[in-house]
Each structure stands twice: as C-alpha cells, then as structure tokens.
Enzyme design. Sequence first.
Site, PDB file in Angstrom:
ATOM      1  N   ASP A  18       0.710  -1.021  -0.123  1.00  0.00           N
ATOM      2  CA  ASP A  18       0.253  -0.025  -0.188  1.00  0.00           C
ATOM      3  C   ASP A  18       0.788   1.319  -0.073  1.00  0.00           C
ATOM      4  O   ASP A  18       2.127   1.170   0.146  1.00  0.00           O
ATOM      5  CB  ASP A  18      -0.821  -0.199   1.225  1.00  0.00           C
ATOM      6  CG  ASP A  18      -1.885   1.263   1.276  1.00  0.00           C
ATOM      7  OD1 ASP A  18      -2.249   1.669   0.416  1.00  0.00           O
ATOM      8  OD2 ASP A  18      -1.593   1.975   2.557  1.00  0.00           O
ATOM      9  N   ASP A  20      -0.106   5.033   1.093  1.00  0.00           N
ATOM     10  CA  ASP A  20      -0.251   6.130   2.365  1.00  0.00           C
ATOM     11  C   ASP A  20      -0.038   5.319   3.497  1.00  0.00           C
ATOM     12  O   ASP A  20      -0.940   4.450   3.662  1.00  0.00           O
ATOM     13  CB  ASP A  20      -1.440   6.737   2.118  1.00  0.00           C
ATOM     14  CG  ASP A  20      -1.438   7.462   0.953  1.00  0.00           C
ATOM     15  OD1 ASP A  20      -0.548   8.727   0.788  1.00  0.00           O
ATOM     16  OD2 ASP A  20      -2.110   7.488  -0.107  1.00  0.00           O
ATOM     17  N   LYS A 143     -10.228  -1.095  -2.450  1.00  0.00           N
ATOM     18  CA  LYS A 143      -9.981  -1.997  -1.318  1.00  0.00           C
ATOM     19  C   LYS A 143     -11.485  -1.718  -0.346  1.00  0.00           C
ATOM     20  O   LYS A 143     -12.030  -0.521  -0.236  1.00  0.00           O
ATOM     21  CB  LYS A 143      -8.798  -1.300  -0.463  1.00  0.00           C
ATOM     22  CG  LYS A 143      -7.750  -1.651  -1.282  1.00  0.00           C
ATOM     23  CD  LYS A 143      -6.433  -0.997  -0.697  1.00  0.00           C
ATOM     24  CE  LYS A 143      -5.118  -1.257  -1.306  1.00  0.00           C
ATOM     25  NZ  LYS A 143      -4.119  -0.244  -0.819  1.00  0.00           N
TER      26      LYS A 143
END
Length: 221
Positions: A18, A20, A143
């Site tokens: 991922d 951030d 997601k």
Amino acid sequence: MTVSPGSAPRAYRAFLFDMDGTLITSTAAAERVWTRWAERHGIDPVAFIPTIHGVRTADTIRRQNLPGVDLAAEVAWVERGEIEDVEGVAPIPGAIDFVKRLPPDRWAVVTSATAPLAQARLKAAGVEPPAVLITAEDVERGKPDPAGYRLAAQRLGVDIADCLVFEDAPAGIAAGEAAGAEVLVVTAAWSHPLETPHPQLSDYGTATLVVEADGGLTLSV
C-alpha cells in the site's frame, strides 16, 4: 519474529505495498483536506476522519449518502486539495533504502489514490515509483475488494499466494486477506490504532531483508 506461517523463514516471490501510511506518511495532509471537505458538508470530522484511510475517494464520498451530490465534482475537489497539499509528506523511516534493495520486478504499489495523486505523493516523499503501480483507475472496485492486489501479482507474473502485502488500514488489510496473500501491518504512521492478528512492522529500519539468488525475498521483523 520471522514473517512466515511456520518456524522457518519463507521466501516470497514479491512484495506488494500500500502507499499512504505504509511506504509514505501523508496522514496529516490527507486529514487536513478531508476535514475541510467534511466541514463543507456539515459532517463531524472527529467521527468521519478515521474512516477515510485506505479507501478510494469516490467510495468514501459515496458512503456519506449526501443528497444531490455531484460525485465527480466532489472527487475532483478532494483530489485537487490533496495534490496541492503535500506538506509533511515523507517516507516511512527506512522505506527508501528498503525498496531500493528489491529487484524491480519483485515489488509493486497498490493504492486507493488516483495516478496523479500517487505520483505527487511519491515524488514529495522521495520514493521512486515502481514499474507496477496499481491506482484507483485500474480497478472497478477499491479496497477492501482484493482486485488491486490480485492485479499487481498478475502484472508481476507471480502467484498472489506467494506475495506479502504491506498494509496499515483495515480496508487494505481486508483486501490483502481476501486476495490470498499474507499480510504484514506497518504501524509507523498510525494515528488511529487498530487491533490485528497479523505481524507488525514499526518501520523499515527494524526489518532484515534477504534477497536470494533466485530473487526470493525473506523478511524478519
């Protein structure tokens, strides 16, 4: 501990990150923009802000069920603000050196950000984008749907079951689980702690990475 389902170290075929909160820290910048957005719409930022992380902008806005909202215009407003506000965006400690050690065909980034926002934040943090960068535009469902992680594995030419997903937020953790990968939770940028049964990594400086001769990746944290 060693990131492995058993006692012996496991060699993964690829690492899927991922962005951030996992490779870079952009929490403060994102929360500044989303706080302004929430206040524009009369939404309590205190209750709202913990729900924004790891989810596509359009999905976050859609969940608010705002009457008469122009979804495209609201997404554009948030994205413009996030691209312009990169103050404080920085790499997670040790992340730059860590990914530089990875073979280029053995890692990818899977983010809920759009491509322009992902590029802006990676540049601000000094992280060179990988060859495989999966963004919001690449999947129909974001997601916690596993599509992004499965697509990243496919583009790298590896089985998702042989991948380790690096995540920090509930939606992303669920996506990694549903994809069929093992999950490692990065806690360095947490502003809203959560409980997880997965192994945790405080920052990349505490991890021991071994790149095998055949490209296999072994990690101890």
